[in-house]
Scaffold this active site. Structure first.
Site, PDB file in Angstrom:
ATOM      1  CG  HIS A  11      -3.671  25.157  11.398  1.00  0.00           C
ATOM      2  ND1 HIS A  11      -2.820  25.003  12.171  1.00  0.00           N
ATOM      3  CD2 HIS A  11      -3.519  25.888  10.464  1.00  0.00           C
ATOM      4  CE1 HIS A  11      -1.915  26.015  11.926  1.00  0.00           C
ATOM      5  NE2 HIS A  11      -2.164  26.718  10.527  1.00  0.00           N
ATOM      6  CG  LEU A 102       1.613  22.785   3.168  1.00  0.00           C
ATOM      7  CD1 LEU A 102       0.943  24.238   2.793  1.00  0.00           C
ATOM      8  CD2 LEU A 102       0.484  21.742   3.670  1.00  0.00           C
ATOM      9  N   GLY A 139      -2.387  22.561  -0.463  1.00  0.00           N
ATOM     10  CA  GLY A 139      -1.309  23.137  -0.587  1.00  0.00           C
ATOM     11  C   GLY A 139      -0.058  22.054  -0.638  1.00  0.00           C
ATOM     12  CG  HIS A 242      -6.071  27.636   7.261  1.00  0.00           C
ATOM     13  ND1 HIS A 242      -5.609  26.206   6.614  1.00  0.00           N
ATOM     14  CD2 HIS A 242      -4.623  28.028   7.879  1.00  0.00           C
ATOM     15  CE1 HIS A 242      -4.095  26.154   6.876  1.00  0.00           C
ATOM     16  NE2 HIS A 242      -3.788  27.605   7.382  1.00  0.00           N
ATOM     17  NE  ARG A 337      34.428  12.204 -10.049  1.00  0.00           N
ATOM     18  CZ  ARG A 337      33.814  12.327 -11.277  1.00  0.00           C
ATOM     19  NH1 ARG A 337      32.891  11.951 -11.760  1.00  0.00           N
ATOM     20  NH2 ARG A 337      35.023  12.640 -12.007  1.00  0.00           N
ATOM     21  CD  GLU A 391      18.162  17.582  -8.537  1.00  0.00           C
ATOM     22  OE1 GLU A 391      16.923  18.100  -8.745  1.00  0.00           O
ATOM     23  OE2 GLU A 391      19.028  17.519  -9.367  1.00  0.00           O
ATOM     24  CG  PHE A 417      22.322  20.500  -8.317  1.00  0.00           C
ATOM     25  CD1 PHE A 417      22.223  21.723  -8.759  1.00  0.00           C
ATOM     26  CD2 PHE A 417      22.914  19.692  -9.328  1.00  0.00           C
ATOM     27  CE1 PHE A 417      22.507  22.276  -9.774  1.00  0.00           C
ATOM     28  CE2 PHE A 417      23.281  20.169 -10.375  1.00  0.00           C
ATOM     29  CZ  PHE A 417      23.122  21.323 -10.615  1.00  0.00           C
ATOM     30  CG  ASP A 449      29.816  21.226 -15.818  1.00  0.00           C
ATOM     31  OD1 ASP A 449      30.087  21.431 -17.025  1.00  0.00           O
ATOM     32  OD2 ASP A 449      29.583  20.250 -15.237  1.00  0.00           O
ATOM     33  CG  HIS A 453      27.218  22.785 -12.609  1.00  0.00           C
ATOM     34  ND1 HIS A 453      26.482  23.655 -13.193  1.00  0.00           N
ATOM     35  CD2 HIS A 453      26.691  21.463 -13.112  1.00  0.00           C
ATOM     36  CE1 HIS A 453      25.494  22.999 -14.082  1.00  0.00           C
ATOM     37  NE2 HIS A 453      25.580  21.829 -14.242  1.00  0.00           N
ATOM     38  NE  ARG A 500      34.655  16.636 -13.921  1.00  0.00           N
ATOM     39  CZ  ARG A 500      35.458  17.197 -14.616  1.00  0.00           C
ATOM     40  NH1 ARG A 500      36.126  18.224 -14.373  1.00  0.00           N
ATOM     41  NH2 ARG A 500      35.259  16.524 -15.702  1.00  0.00           N
TER      42      ARG A 500
HETATM   43  C1  LIG Z   1       6.256  24.948   2.354  1.00  0.00           C
HETATM   44  C2  LIG Z   1       4.994  25.575   2.879  1.00  0.00           C
HETATM   45  N1  LIG Z   1       4.700  26.813   2.656  1.00  0.00           N
HETATM   46  C3  LIG Z   1       3.759  27.550   3.458  1.00  0.00           C
HETATM   47  C4  LIG Z   1       2.971  27.087   4.515  1.00  0.00           C
HETATM   48  C5  LIG Z   1       2.216  27.843   5.336  1.00  0.00           C
HETATM   49  N2  LIG Z   1       1.021  27.302   5.188  1.00  0.00           N
HETATM   50  C6  LIG Z   1       0.284  26.393   5.992  1.00  0.00           C
HETATM   51  S1  LIG Z   1      -1.149  25.633   5.524  1.00  0.00           S
HETATM   52  C7  LIG Z   1      -0.967  26.401   4.068  1.00  0.00           C
HETATM   53  C8  LIG Z   1      -2.240  26.236   3.048  1.00  0.00           C
HETATM   54  C9  LIG Z   1      -3.293  26.014   3.470  1.00  0.00           C
HETATM   55  O1  LIG Z   1      -4.311  25.608   2.553  1.00  0.00           O
HETATM   56  P1  LIG Z   1      -4.359  23.923   2.406  1.00  0.00           P
HETATM   57  O2  LIG Z   1      -3.066  23.280   2.165  1.00  0.00           O
HETATM   58  O3  LIG Z   1      -5.530  24.037   1.375  1.00  0.00           O
HETATM   59  O4  LIG Z   1      -4.961  23.633   3.842  1.00  0.00           O
HETATM   60  P2  LIG Z   1      -6.452  23.920   4.283  1.00  0.00           P
HETATM   61  O5  LIG Z   1      -6.640  25.355   4.160  1.00  0.00           O
HETATM   62  O6  LIG Z   1      -7.459  23.086   3.465  1.00  0.00           O
HETATM   63  O7  LIG Z   1      -6.322  23.383   5.761  1.00  0.00           O
HETATM   64  C10 LIG Z   1      -0.019  27.269   4.065  1.00  0.00           C
HETATM   65  C11 LIG Z   1       0.533  28.263   2.924  1.00  0.00           C
HETATM   66  C12 LIG Z   1       3.614  25.663   4.792  1.00  0.00           C
HETATM   67  N3  LIG Z   1       3.207  25.115   6.094  1.00  0.00           N
HETATM   68  N4  LIG Z   1       4.504  24.742   4.322  1.00  0.00           N
END
Ligand SMILES: Cc1ncc(C[n+]2csc(CCOP(=O)(O)OP(=O)(O)O)c2C)c(N)n1
Length: 644
Positions: A11, A102, A139, A242, A337, A391, A417, A449, A453, A500
């Site tokens: 990238h 992300l 992201g 990108h 617990r 969480e 969860f 629950d 749960h 529990r």
């Molecule tokens: C949780 C998650 N979902 C999807 C991706 C795949 N992915 C990598 S970068 C990106 C988005 C890119 O946009 P941005 O965050 O604005 O980065 P830029 O293009 O500016 O480098 C995605 C969807 C990931 N790495 N993590």
């Protein structure tokens, strides 16, 4: 550009677009010394947008971090290089945390920033006084976890946290306008942050914003307007920059536009010198810090060093052995617990770095022992964290607290969860982070629950995660043993699945030996030659013991093996496993969850007594009957199989 081009993947867009931001941060602000990237009082830099890893690797190379040679840059994304596709803290010196999914980086950073304040409250400004900087992308801010993270950081007034947002309005599908119209500045402000906008290609503006952020009583977002792939003639400002190499023509055009006339990977001396200088900027500060550490009273210094190294105190094993003896003398028929709380009463005294917390289920998880005070906004002297109903944010913060150093964090919620926390738990497993998850209400045994749960597949799902250790203790003694193992583990996370409902104390022996350490052990031998072995975990051990009694009454000898950790058991050498599994012809596994995983012990033809689908809402004793997880059902199945 050169590294991505050579790797033929990666990238380039973020590194090119955010280079100005990173240059200001690393040359003007970041407190670090490239000669010792693990110095405890360094500022932390977290590249939340892990796909932009080449930016981080370039910085580590330019500032002179040992091992980050130009060859590593040339080997970007190759096997065994220190430059994997996304940053991995366990592979690359100077990388603080694994990022790539992300949102994880910014949420983990909250833990770093919190641990800094907490350790500061314990050891003072002389030893702990640093910032946590995050570079986040669109992201990162779109992911839901970012909301949990920024709300928590804003609430706790973590003013040492500064997020630089690479506000380039581009993601993979194209312009951000395809899918997003959030005013991030307003969102952060609503969460209690400072938030400002700057031109991300104006070094002076970035510098002013960071200076201001450092003086704030709140965390700060600096929205840096940038151009993705800055300099690339055609691809700049588009999603084409990108996630793929620029290509020869575009690369040459970018170099011309940026006034760069050097061969690939060639760095002119004046530029290399300037960066090397930046890499040494913190040396004087580090040395002065080391002097202050040296000047501390011996005991305090040794304790600080032990804690930041992540070594566990010797007192832990003693405390657990003593507790077990007490439990043998005064058996406790309590939910595990509650047994966990009993264990924590002594363990928190023995392990001062243990920090507990819950995602708003403190009274159910039993994680707040009487001796723990909760931290609050502006007051970080405490060892309990109310994470709120977050969480995922909690699990990521826990990763940050552990990676920062000085603490072993444990966070709690209901086992079901873990689904909400799982992506961060997976990072802990992958990156070898010693975090502990206290997951109560671990089966249909939670009762009324109902199925929303009641976890059924969660034990199997967690056991399937490499390096995650799952404990499901059967009583108060096993609970203490499992806590000991979870805390003694320094190379990965542990989940404690706790009930529990009340359980009888099934263990009769205490002492220093940890019987749970092999993951499974013979709890109740057969009365004569065993014709069947019943393997059970947690709350079902009681049921297996009752079945053993029923069968015994019919002169049918069976043995019961308690399995506090199936995954740990399966990791034992074959000989150990074979001995514990034994040679009784009938094998039965009893666990109020799905069968997945148990075939490794009982074989495909073994008898499984457990869940075959989702649970239901009713008092738990009715549920055990309804789903056939009873001593009678086990005995009946064993005898039927025997008579076949
Ligand atoms: C949780 C998650 N979902 C999807 C991706 C795949 N992915 C990598 S970068 C990106 C988005 C890119 O946009 P941005 O965050 O604005 O980065 P830029 O293009 O500016 O480098 C995605 C969807 C990931 N790495 N993590």
């Amino acid at each position: 550009m050169d590294a991505v081009e050579t790797a033929k993947s990666g990238h380039p867009g973020l590194p090119m677009g955010a280079a100005d931001i990173a240059t200001v941060l690393f040359t003007k602000f970041l407190k670090y010394d490239a000669a010792d990237p693990t110095w405890p009082d360094r500022d932390r830099f977290i590249l939340s947008a892990g796909h932009g890893s080449m930016l981080l690797y370039s910085l580590l190379h330019l500032t002179g971090v040992k091992g980050m040679t130009v060859d590593e840059l040339k080997n970007f994304r190759k096997l065994d290089s220190k430059t994997p596709g996304h940053p991995e803290n366990f592979m690359t010196p100077g990388v603080e945390t694994t990022t790539g999914p992300l949102g994880q980086g910014i949420a983990t950073a909250v833990g770093f920033a919190l641990a800094e304040r907490m350790l500061n409250a314990e050891y003072g400004n002389d030893l702990v006084d640093h910032h946590t900087y995050v570079l986040a992308s669109d992201g990162d801010l779109m992911e839901g976890i970012s909301q949990e993270a920024i709300a928590l950081a804003g609430h706790l007034k973590l003013n040492r946290m500064i997020v630089l947002w690479d506000d380039n309005e581009i993601s993979i599908d194209g312009p951000l306008s395809l899918s997003d119209s959030v005013d991030q500045v307003k969102r952060f402000q609503a969460c209690g942050w400072n938030a400002v906008r700057v031109d991300g290609h104006d070094p002076k503006a970035i510098q002013r914003a960071i200076s201001k952020a450092q003086k704030s009583d709140r965390p700060t977002l600096i929205a840096c307007k940038t151009v993705i792939g800055y300099g690339a003639p055609k691809k700049a400002g588009t999603s084409k920059a990108h996630g793929e190499p620029l290509g020869a023509e575009e690369l040459a055009g970018a170099k011309t536009a940026l006034g760069w006339s050097h061969a690939p990977f060639e760095i002119p001396d004046n530029i290399r010198d300037a960066w090397a200088k930046a890499g040494k900027k913190g040396r004087r500060l580090r040395k002065a810090w080391a002097e202050r550490l040296k000047a501390l009273p011996q005991e305090k210094r040794a304790e600080f060093e032990r804690r930041v190294k992540g070594e566990r105190p010797k007192a832990l094993a003693d405390a657990v052995a003593k507790l077990k003896d007490r439990l043998v003398a005064e058996p406790q028929n309590v939910a595990t617990r509650k047994a966990s709380e009993i264990a924590l009463e002594v363990i928190t005294e023995a392990v001062p770095e243990l920090v507990l917390g819950s995602a708003d289920l403190t009274p159910s998880n039993n994680t707040k022992t009487k001796n723990l005070n909760a931290i609050s906004p502006g007051n970080y002297a405490g060892r309990y964290i109310h994470y709120g109903i977050r969480e995922h944010g909690m699990a990521a913060a826990i990763n940050g607290i552990a990676l920062h150093g000085g603490y072993v964090p444990a966070g709690a919620t209901f086992l079901v969860f873990t689904d909400y926390a799982r992506p961060a738990m997976r990072i802990a497993a992958l990156a070898g982070i010693p975090a502990v998850y206290v997951m109560t209400h671990d089966s249909i045994g939670l009762g009324e629950d109902g199925p929303t749960h009641q976890p059924v597949e969660h034990l199997a799902a967690l056991r399937a995660m490499p390096k995650m250790r799952v404990f499901r203790p059967a009583d108060a003694i096993e609970t203490a043993e499992c806590w000991q193992m979870a805390l003694e583990r320094t190379d990965g996370p542990s989940t404690l699945a706790l009930t529990r409902q009340n359980l009888p104390q099934v263990r009769k022996v205490g002492g220093a030996e940890n019987l749970s350490a092999t993951g499974a052990y013979e709890l109740s031998p057969a009365n004569g030659k065993a014709r069947a072995t019943l393997f059970a975990s947690g709350s079902e051990v009681e049921i297996a013991l009752a079945a053993q009694k029923l069968l015994d009454e019919q002169s049918f000898a069976v043995r019961v093996v308690s399995v506090p950790s199936l995954d740990l058991f399966l990791a034992q050498p074959e000989k150990v496993r074979a001995q514990i599994i034994g040679d009784a012809p009938i094998k039965v596994a009893v666990e109020a969850a799905v069968r997945f995983g148990w075939d490794s012990v009982i074989g495909p033809d073994g008898i499984f007594v457990g869940m075959h689908g989702f649970g239901a809402s009713a008092p738990y004793k009715d549920l055990y009957k309804h789903f056939g997880i009873t001593a009678e059902a086990i005995a009946e199945k064993v005898l039927r199989t025997h008579n076949l």
